[in-house]
Scaffold this motif. Sequence first.
Motif, PDB file in Angstrom:
ATOM      1  N   ALA A  40       0.823  -1.203  -0.024  1.00  0.00           N
ATOM      2  CA  ALA A  40      -0.019  -0.016  -0.132  1.00  0.00           C
ATOM      3  C   ALA A  40       0.820   1.189   0.073  1.00  0.00           C
ATOM      4  O   ALA A  40       0.493   2.216  -0.700  1.00  0.00           O
ATOM      5  N   ARG A  41       1.869   0.991   0.874  1.00  0.00           N
ATOM      6  CA  ARG A  41       2.859   2.331   0.984  1.00  0.00           C
ATOM      7  C   ARG A  41       3.533   2.505  -0.409  1.00  0.00           C
ATOM      8  O   ARG A  41       3.571   3.710  -1.090  1.00  0.00           O
ATOM      9  N   SER A  42       3.821   1.394  -1.132  1.00  0.00           N
ATOM     10  CA  SER A  42       4.726   1.490  -2.485  1.00  0.00           C
ATOM     11  C   SER A  42       3.754   2.018  -3.497  1.00  0.00           C
ATOM     12  O   SER A  42       4.056   2.923  -4.310  1.00  0.00           O
ATOM     13  N   ASP A  43       2.389   1.614  -3.556  1.00  0.00           N
ATOM     14  CA  ASP A  43       1.256   2.041  -4.432  1.00  0.00           C
ATOM     15  C   ASP A  43       1.313   3.701  -4.157  1.00  0.00           C
ATOM     16  O   ASP A  43       0.856   4.181  -5.270  1.00  0.00           O
ATOM     17  N   ARG A  45       3.188   5.915  -3.153  1.00  0.00           N
ATOM     18  CA  ARG A  45       4.299   6.856  -3.896  1.00  0.00           C
ATOM     19  C   ARG A  45       4.310   6.700  -5.343  1.00  0.00           C
ATOM     20  O   ARG A  45       4.465   7.927  -5.754  1.00  0.00           O
ATOM     21  N   ILE A  46       3.622   5.716  -5.739  1.00  0.00           N
ATOM     22  CA  ILE A  46       3.410   5.560  -7.329  1.00  0.00           C
ATOM     23  C   ILE A  46       2.663   6.857  -7.903  1.00  0.00           C
ATOM     24  O   ILE A  46       2.621   7.409  -8.517  1.00  0.00           O
ATOM     25  N   ARG A  47       1.509   6.590  -7.066  1.00  0.00           N
ATOM     26  CA  ARG A  47       0.516   7.471  -7.470  1.00  0.00           C
ATOM     27  C   ARG A  47       0.671   8.807  -7.090  1.00  0.00           C
ATOM     28  O   ARG A  47       0.375   9.815  -7.911  1.00  0.00           O
ATOM     29  N   SER A  48       1.439   9.309  -6.039  1.00  0.00           N
ATOM     30  CA  SER A  48       1.912  10.616  -5.827  1.00  0.00           C
ATOM     31  C   SER A  48       2.668  11.038  -6.820  1.00  0.00           C
ATOM     32  O   SER A  48       2.718  12.592  -6.686  1.00  0.00           O
ATOM     33  N   GLY A  49       3.215  10.470  -7.524  1.00  0.00           N
ATOM     34  CA  GLY A  49       4.230  10.977  -8.752  1.00  0.00           C
ATOM     35  C   GLY A  49       3.537  11.317 -10.035  1.00  0.00           C
ATOM     36  O   GLY A  49       4.253  11.418 -11.082  1.00  0.00           O
ATOM     37  N   GLN A  50       2.110  10.902 -10.037  1.00  0.00           N
ATOM     38  CA  GLN A  50       1.475  10.758 -11.264  1.00  0.00           C
ATOM     39  C   GLN A  50       0.210  11.642 -11.150  1.00  0.00           C
ATOM     40  O   GLN A  50      -0.269  11.838 -10.137  1.00  0.00           O
ATOM     41  N   ALA A  51      -0.146  12.067 -12.371  1.00  0.00           N
ATOM     42  CA  ALA A  51      -1.379  13.074 -12.282  1.00  0.00           C
ATOM     43  C   ALA A  51      -2.573  11.873 -12.315  1.00  0.00           C
ATOM     44  O   ALA A  51      -2.320  10.654 -12.592  1.00  0.00           O
ATOM     45  N   TRP A  52      -3.538  12.419 -11.747  1.00  0.00           N
ATOM     46  CA  TRP A  52      -4.863  11.662 -11.506  1.00  0.00           C
ATOM     47  C   TRP A  52      -5.118  10.953 -12.490  1.00  0.00           C
ATOM     48  O   TRP A  52      -5.696   9.728 -12.737  1.00  0.00           O
ATOM     49  N   ALA A  53      -5.393  11.758 -13.628  1.00  0.00           N
ATOM     50  CA  ALA A  53      -5.940  11.364 -14.915  1.00  0.00           C
ATOM     51  C   ALA A  53      -4.822  10.836 -15.887  1.00  0.00           C
ATOM     52  O   ALA A  53      -4.903  11.323 -17.006  1.00  0.00           O
ATOM     53  N   ARG A  54      -4.014  10.150 -15.274  1.00  0.00           N
ATOM     54  CA  ARG A  54      -2.512   9.686 -16.081  1.00  0.00           C
ATOM     55  C   ARG A  54      -3.153   8.576 -17.151  1.00  0.00           C
ATOM     56  O   ARG A  54      -4.094   8.025 -16.963  1.00  0.00           O
ATOM     57  N   ALA A  55      -2.394   8.539 -18.085  1.00  0.00           N
ATOM     58  CA  ALA A  55      -2.652   7.828 -19.140  1.00  0.00           C
ATOM     59  C   ALA A  55      -2.552   6.144 -18.704  1.00  0.00           C
ATOM     60  O   ALA A  55      -1.822   5.718 -17.976  1.00  0.00           O
ATOM     61  N   SER A  76     -11.893  -4.600   7.611  1.00  0.00           N
ATOM     62  CA  SER A  76     -10.989  -5.791   7.593  1.00  0.00           C
ATOM     63  C   SER A  76     -10.586  -5.897   6.036  1.00  0.00           C
ATOM     64  O   SER A  76      -9.575  -6.401   5.708  1.00  0.00           O
ATOM     65  N   LEU A  77     -11.429  -5.346   5.300  1.00  0.00           N
ATOM     66  CA  LEU A  77     -11.212  -5.536   3.609  1.00  0.00           C
ATOM     67  C   LEU A  77     -10.872  -4.072   3.220  1.00  0.00           C
ATOM     68  O   LEU A  77     -10.983  -4.050   1.746  1.00  0.00           O
ATOM     69  N   ALA A  78     -10.524  -3.090   3.910  1.00  0.00           N
ATOM     70  CA  ALA A  78      -9.915  -1.755   3.521  1.00  0.00           C
ATOM     71  C   ALA A  78      -9.119  -1.894   2.388  1.00  0.00           C
ATOM     72  O   ALA A  78      -9.065  -1.253   1.067  1.00  0.00           O
ATOM     73  N   ARG A  79      -7.818  -2.390   2.608  1.00  0.00           N
ATOM     74  CA  ARG A  79      -6.861  -2.663   1.773  1.00  0.00           C
ATOM     75  C   ARG A  79      -7.261  -3.398   0.197  1.00  0.00           C
ATOM     76  O   ARG A  79      -6.880  -2.786  -0.613  1.00  0.00           O
ATOM     77  N   LEU A  80      -7.931  -4.428   0.475  1.00  0.00           N
ATOM     78  CA  LEU A  80      -8.322  -5.006  -0.700  1.00  0.00           C
ATOM     79  C   LEU A  80      -9.145  -3.965  -1.574  1.00  0.00           C
ATOM     80  O   LEU A  80      -9.151  -4.200  -2.889  1.00  0.00           O
ATOM     81  N   SER A  81     -10.148  -3.556  -1.019  1.00  0.00           N
ATOM     82  CA  SER A  81     -11.048  -2.389  -1.622  1.00  0.00           C
ATOM     83  C   SER A  81     -10.255  -1.266  -2.400  1.00  0.00           C
ATOM     84  O   SER A  81     -10.426  -1.027  -3.488  1.00  0.00           O
ATOM     85  N   GLY A 246      -5.222 -14.221   7.320  1.00  0.00           N
ATOM     86  CA  GLY A 246      -4.383 -13.295   6.174  1.00  0.00           C
ATOM     87  C   GLY A 246      -5.011 -13.126   4.865  1.00  0.00           C
ATOM     88  O   GLY A 246      -4.568 -12.157   4.213  1.00  0.00           O
ATOM     89  N   MET A 247      -5.832 -13.729   4.622  1.00  0.00           N
ATOM     90  CA  MET A 247      -6.683 -13.875   3.230  1.00  0.00           C
ATOM     91  C   MET A 247      -7.039 -12.164   2.890  1.00  0.00           C
ATOM     92  O   MET A 247      -6.832 -11.921   1.758  1.00  0.00           O
ATOM     93  N   ALA A 248      -7.382 -11.734   3.931  1.00  0.00           N
ATOM     94  CA  ALA A 248      -8.075 -10.283   3.997  1.00  0.00           C
ATOM     95  C   ALA A 248      -6.967  -9.418   3.790  1.00  0.00           C
ATOM     96  O   ALA A 248      -7.211  -8.296   3.133  1.00  0.00           O
ATOM     97  N   VAL A 249      -5.674  -9.494   4.102  1.00  0.00           N
ATOM     98  CA  VAL A 249      -4.700  -8.467   4.103  1.00  0.00           C
ATOM     99  C   VAL A 249      -3.244  -8.869   3.045  1.00  0.00           C
ATOM    100  O   VAL A 249      -2.656  -8.068   2.965  1.00  0.00           O
ATOM    101  N   ASP A 250      -3.263  -9.937   2.666  1.00  0.00           N
ATOM    102  CA  ASP A 250      -2.092 -10.501   2.120  1.00  0.00           C
ATOM    103  C   ASP A 250      -2.080 -10.023   0.607  1.00  0.00           C
ATOM    104  O   ASP A 250      -3.079 -10.203  -0.117  1.00  0.00           O
ATOM    105  N   PRO A 251      -0.926  -9.140   0.202  1.00  0.00           N
ATOM    106  CA  PRO A 251      -1.232  -8.718  -1.097  1.00  0.00           C
ATOM    107  C   PRO A 251      -1.235  -9.774  -2.306  1.00  0.00           C
ATOM    108  O   PRO A 251      -1.760  -9.652  -3.404  1.00  0.00           O
ATOM    109  N   ALA A 252      -0.689 -10.829  -1.955  1.00  0.00           N
ATOM    110  CA  ALA A 252      -0.537 -12.079  -2.957  1.00  0.00           C
ATOM    111  C   ALA A 252      -2.037 -12.520  -3.225  1.00  0.00           C
ATOM    112  O   ALA A 252      -2.345 -12.982  -4.333  1.00  0.00           O
ATOM    113  N   VAL A 253      -2.880 -12.602  -2.019  1.00  0.00           N
ATOM    114  CA  VAL A 253      -4.094 -13.100  -2.288  1.00  0.00           C
ATOM    115  C   VAL A 253      -5.043 -11.993  -3.072  1.00  0.00           C
ATOM    116  O   VAL A 253      -5.874 -12.045  -4.035  1.00  0.00           O
ATOM    117  N   HIS A 254      -4.664 -10.649  -2.628  1.00  0.00           N
ATOM    118  CA  HIS A 254      -5.310  -9.506  -3.524  1.00  0.00           C
ATOM    119  C   HIS A 254      -5.098  -9.753  -5.007  1.00  0.00           C
ATOM    120  O   HIS A 254      -6.066  -9.423  -5.825  1.00  0.00           O
TER     121      HIS A 254
END
Length: 284
Positions: A40-43, A45-55, A76-81, A246-254
């Motif tokens: 989530a932190r990495s995502d 950072r990536i979004r902060s350097g891009q325009a909202w309406a990026r290509a 419990s499903l906020a990150r998945l959302s 962990g299924m609710a929070v594991d990025p591999a499951v997401h």
Amino acid sequence: MTSAIGAFLCPPEYAGPRGLRALGREGTVALEAYRGSQRARSDRRIRSGQAWARAGRLPTTEPVLLVPGFMAGDWSLARLSAFLRENGWRTYRSGIHLNSGCTMLAAERLEARLEAIAERRGTRVRIVGHSLGGMMARGLAAQRPDLVSGIVTMGSPVLAPGAVHDLLGWNTRLLARLARAGVGGTMTRDCVAGDCARASWEATQAPLSSEVDYTALFSRRDGIVDWRSCLDPAAEHVEVGCSHVGMAVDPAVHDVVLDALTAQRASRRAALSDAAGPRRVGSR
């Protein structure tokens, strides 16, 4: 100690995980949650350097309702959302703050929620449910195929909801005692061992329409439910390698959930295209 869960919810060929060793497998949830927070932190950072309406940004159009598991809420499903929204799905909360009440009543509220979403978006809704939330999704999909286009369940013991670790049995006994003491919003004994429990389970066993897609995630490392009880014959099965919680929070499951939703959408579009037949282009 006698289980508070009705025997009919645990067919003899199933047995829930037992002892501290099984619970120890659930200890990896801390690592799985950490990986989720890192992603989530990495995502961000990536979004902060891009325009909202990026290509290439995907518009959020197709609706997905997220349903939490037993003793959990929408939080419990906020990150998945957030992950699904970033990848082109319009997510909706179930409105469940703590999934500890009567499942039948909760299913009725979810049905009303589905109706509102379908009317607002002008299309059927897909449901992603964790554990008990997936079982509720299975029942709703069987009863209301006009509202549900597909479901993805995560560690949902559809075949034997009573084949669980003793810890859940203790939780259900506690909830039943609270209900007897007059505490509202908690499961009564009827909800886990009586007619209410039987009706709720039978709803999850009803046949699904061919118009409803179904993907079931399971983990052999599950320390809460018997992983075999997640293998609903009506579903496409996908194995993941994490704890039950962990299924609710594991990025591999997401990632697996996203792939399942994307595959369901592609399969449905292909089916509709085949049904429509070849298109005539131009004129003779």
